[in-house]
Design a protein around this motif. Sequence first.
Motif, mmCIF file in Angstrom:
data_model
loop_
_atom_site.group_PDB
_atom_site.id
_atom_site.type_symbol
_atom_site.label_atom_id
_atom_site.label_comp_id
_atom_site.label_asym_id
_atom_site.label_seq_id
_atom_site.Cartn_x
_atom_site.Cartn_y
_atom_site.Cartn_z
ATOM 1 N N VAL A 8 -9.623 -16.456 10.486
ATOM 2 C CA VAL A 8 -10.237 -15.872 11.686
ATOM 3 C C VAL A 8 -10.306 -16.909 12.798
ATOM 4 O O VAL A 8 -10.023 -16.609 13.965
ATOM 5 C CB VAL A 8 -11.648 -15.337 11.352
ATOM 6 N N GLU A 9 -10.661 -18.151 12.451
ATOM 7 C CA GLU A 9 -10.756 -19.217 13.452
ATOM 8 C C GLU A 9 -9.408 -19.547 14.067
ATOM 9 O O GLU A 9 -9.340 -19.977 15.219
ATOM 10 C CB GLU A 9 -11.356 -20.472 12.810
ATOM 11 N N ARG A 10 -8.332 -19.326 13.308
ATOM 12 C CA ARG A 10 -6.992 -19.606 13.827
ATOM 13 C C ARG A 10 -6.484 -18.491 14.726
ATOM 14 O O ARG A 10 -5.388 -18.571 15.269
ATOM 15 C CB ARG A 10 -6.020 -19.833 12.666
ATOM 16 N N GLU A 11 -7.259 -17.427 14.855
ATOM 17 C CA GLU A 11 -6.974 -16.324 15.791
ATOM 18 C C GLU A 11 -5.605 -15.700 15.546
ATOM 19 O O GLU A 11 -4.838 -15.457 16.473
ATOM 20 C CB GLU A 11 -7.082 -16.808 17.234
ATOM 21 N N THR A 12 -5.310 -15.458 14.287
ATOM 22 C CA THR A 12 -4.099 -14.715 13.975
ATOM 23 C C THR A 12 -4.308 -13.246 14.310
ATOM 24 O O THR A 12 -5.429 -12.779 14.485
ATOM 25 C CB THR A 12 -3.752 -14.860 12.481
ATOM 26 N N GLU A 13 -3.213 -12.496 14.387
ATOM 27 C CA GLU A 13 -3.267 -11.112 14.862
ATOM 28 C C GLU A 13 -3.594 -10.097 13.767
ATOM 29 O O GLU A 13 -3.842 -8.938 14.050
ATOM 30 C CB GLU A 13 -1.920 -10.734 15.507
ATOM 31 N N GLY A 14 -3.589 -10.514 12.530
ATOM 32 C CA GLY A 14 -3.823 -9.565 11.448
ATOM 33 C C GLY A 14 -5.284 -9.238 11.241
ATOM 34 O O GLY A 14 -6.181 -9.914 11.752
ATOM 35 N N ASP A 15 -5.517 -8.174 10.491
ATOM 36 C CA ASP A 15 -6.875 -7.822 10.077
ATOM 37 C C ASP A 15 -7.105 -8.363 8.670
ATOM 38 O O ASP A 15 -6.164 -8.508 7.885
ATOM 39 C CB ASP A 15 -7.051 -6.300 10.084
ATOM 40 N N PHE A 16 -8.380 -8.629 8.330
ATOM 41 C CA PHE A 16 -8.674 -9.265 7.059
ATOM 42 C C PHE A 16 -9.706 -8.479 6.264
ATOM 43 O O PHE A 16 -10.627 -7.893 6.827
ATOM 44 C CB PHE A 16 -9.208 -10.687 7.277
ATOM 45 N N ILE A 17 -9.502 -8.500 4.936
ATOM 46 C CA ILE A 17 -10.437 -7.862 4.019
ATOM 47 C C ILE A 17 -10.780 -8.851 2.913
ATOM 48 O O ILE A 17 -9.890 -9.491 2.341
ATOM 49 C CB ILE A 17 -9.827 -6.583 3.400
ATOM 50 N N LEU A 18 -12.060 -8.998 2.633
ATOM 51 C CA LEU A 18 -12.506 -9.818 1.508
ATOM 52 C C LEU A 18 -12.488 -8.947 0.264
ATOM 53 O O LEU A 18 -13.190 -7.933 0.188
ATOM 54 C CB LEU A 18 -13.919 -10.351 1.765
ATOM 55 N N GLY A 19 -11.680 -9.308 -0.713
ATOM 56 C CA GLY A 19 -11.571 -8.467 -1.902
ATOM 57 C C GLY A 19 -10.861 -9.154 -3.044
ATOM 58 O O GLY A 19 -10.107 -10.109 -2.849
ATOM 59 N N ASP A 20 -11.103 -8.674 -4.244
ATOM 60 C CA ASP A 20 -10.503 -9.179 -5.476
ATOM 61 C C ASP A 20 -9.331 -8.273 -5.835
ATOM 62 O O ASP A 20 -9.516 -7.083 -6.117
ATOM 63 C CB ASP A 20 -11.560 -9.176 -6.581
ATOM 64 N N MET A 21 -8.125 -8.820 -5.847
ATOM 65 C CA MET A 21 -6.953 -7.999 -6.131
ATOM 66 C C MET A 21 -7.023 -7.368 -7.517
ATOM 67 O O MET A 21 -6.472 -6.294 -7.748
ATOM 68 C CB MET A 21 -5.670 -8.825 -5.970
ATOM 69 N N GLY A 22 -7.724 -8.015 -8.448
ATOM 70 C CA GLY A 22 -7.860 -7.469 -9.788
ATOM 71 C C GLY A 22 -8.706 -6.222 -9.862
ATOM 72 O O GLY A 22 -8.692 -5.513 -10.876
ATOM 73 N N GLU A 23 -9.438 -5.918 -8.797
ATOM 74 C CA GLU A 23 -10.243 -4.699 -8.746
ATOM 75 C C GLU A 23 -9.535 -3.572 -8.002
ATOM 76 O O GLU A 23 -10.109 -2.495 -7.810
ATOM 77 C CB GLU A 23 -11.593 -5.000 -8.090
ATOM 78 N N GLY A 24 -8.289 -3.828 -7.605
ATOM 79 C CA GLY A 24 -7.490 -2.777 -6.976
ATOM 80 C C GLY A 24 -7.407 -2.918 -5.465
ATOM 81 O O GLY A 24 -8.240 -3.560 -4.831
ATOM 82 N N MET A 25 -6.403 -2.267 -4.895
ATOM 83 C CA MET A 25 -6.182 -2.288 -3.452
ATOM 84 C C MET A 25 -6.889 -1.104 -2.798
ATOM 85 O O MET A 25 -6.591 0.054 -3.126
ATOM 86 C CB MET A 25 -4.684 -2.231 -3.146
ATOM 87 N N TYR A 66 -2.919 -4.146 -14.423
ATOM 88 C CA TYR A 66 -2.552 -2.739 -14.269
ATOM 89 C C TYR A 66 -3.305 -2.088 -13.113
ATOM 90 O O TYR A 66 -2.714 -1.326 -12.330
ATOM 91 C CB TYR A 66 -2.817 -1.959 -15.553
ATOM 92 N N THR A 67 -4.586 -2.392 -12.971
ATOM 93 C CA THR A 67 -5.368 -1.854 -11.853
ATOM 94 C C THR A 67 -4.761 -2.290 -10.529
ATOM 95 O O THR A 67 -4.617 -1.487 -9.599
ATOM 96 C CB THR A 67 -6.830 -2.330 -11.937
ATOM 97 N N PHE A 68 -4.395 -3.559 -10.449
ATOM 98 C CA PHE A 68 -3.791 -4.062 -9.219
ATOM 99 C C PHE A 68 -2.472 -3.373 -8.914
ATOM 100 O O PHE A 68 -2.257 -2.845 -7.825
ATOM 101 C CB PHE A 68 -3.585 -5.576 -9.319
ATOM 102 N N PHE A 69 -1.550 -3.366 -9.887
ATOM 103 C CA PHE A 69 -0.216 -2.818 -9.640
ATOM 104 C C PHE A 69 -0.249 -1.310 -9.377
ATOM 105 O O PHE A 69 0.492 -0.807 -8.523
ATOM 106 C CB PHE A 69 0.715 -3.122 -10.807
ATOM 107 N N SER A 70 -1.075 -0.585 -10.089
ATOM 108 C CA SER A 70 -1.115 0.870 -9.903
ATOM 109 C C SER A 70 -1.668 1.237 -8.530
ATOM 110 O O SER A 70 -1.161 2.158 -7.874
ATOM 111 C CB SER A 70 -1.932 1.536 -11.012
ATOM 112 N N THR A 71 -2.695 0.527 -8.069
ATOM 113 C CA THR A 71 -3.250 0.820 -6.741
ATOM 114 C C THR A 71 -2.318 0.321 -5.636
ATOM 115 O O THR A 71 -2.230 0.929 -4.564
ATOM 116 C CB THR A 71 -4.645 0.198 -6.576
ATOM 117 N N LEU A 72 -1.604 -0.783 -5.903
ATOM 118 C CA LEU A 72 -0.614 -1.258 -4.925
ATOM 119 C C LEU A 72 0.519 -0.255 -4.799
ATOM 120 O O LEU A 72 0.968 0.059 -3.692
ATOM 121 C CB LEU A 72 -0.071 -2.625 -5.353
ATOM 122 N N TYR A 73 0.986 0.251 -5.939
ATOM 123 C CA TYR A 73 2.074 1.235 -5.930
ATOM 124 C C TYR A 73 1.680 2.449 -5.070
ATOM 125 O O TYR A 73 2.480 2.952 -4.284
ATOM 126 C CB TYR A 73 2.370 1.674 -7.365
#
Length: 278
Positions: free
Chosen positions: A89-106, A140-147
């Motif tokens: 955020v401090e580097r002022e990039t253009e993307g949006d950010f989400i705090l999250g654990d990939m192992g809990e799914g997308m 599996y939770t990660f890959f299935s929600t990513l898919y």
Amino acid sequence: MSSRPENQAPPEIFYGEGEAEKYTRNTRIMTIQSEMSERALELLALPDDTCSYILDIGCGSGLSGECIEEAGHMWVGIDIAPAMLKVAVERETEGDFILGDMGEGMPFRAGAFDGAISVSALQWLCNRDKTYHKPVKRLYTFFSTLYASLSRGSRAVFQFYPDSSDQVELITSQAMRAGFTGGVLIDYPNSTKAKKFFLVLMTGGNQPLPKALGTEHSEEQTSAIFENKRERLKQIRGSKNAKKTKDWIKDKKEKARRQGKDVRSDSKYTGRKRKVYL
């Protein structure tokens, strides 16, 4: 203790303020991160002259996101380490950010993204950082929600650092189970320092993998293609002698296990043809 970061502490702890600061001052880290991000974008094979919507998994301080921007795309980043996201955020990039654990799914709607990349994050899911963590379930939770969050025909590319062939098998088996096809690509396979592993996942059925870098004069196999379970079973059922094959038997046993039935464990003898004595 191993020097590999994932064997030292959970990611949200390892990537604290000290490590986050390195990603803004260490030019070597920044260069390596950018090179791997650019290669991952190349392997996505996005249409030319189009602005795509990309998911950056384990986005960290936003270095890979900058590469996405420079390629003319929009992006969203997700990461488990608050300190890294603070730097992003401090580097002022253009993307949006989400705090999250990939192992809990997308946490995204179906078909939201035209592709996804990830640099140096996937291997963390193989750890049991908390007592309730189960790597197989988390993968599996990660890959299935990513898919589900990818548009059909799109790709996801992961640069990762496997510590063994068993870990590669664990990761790819759960990706297959979630519906992906694709394979593992190894750039510069004969180099100790330059060797890089990329998991290239596809949502549009079986497609040929790109050629690995640094293999122009090498006969060594530098990729391993796999099919998802549906494609494999389709081939089995299309054959004349589908029943009683090893894959057919394993599929039946797995289905019975899901139904809660008591099924004998698989072994090297599962599906083996037996001799007939007259």
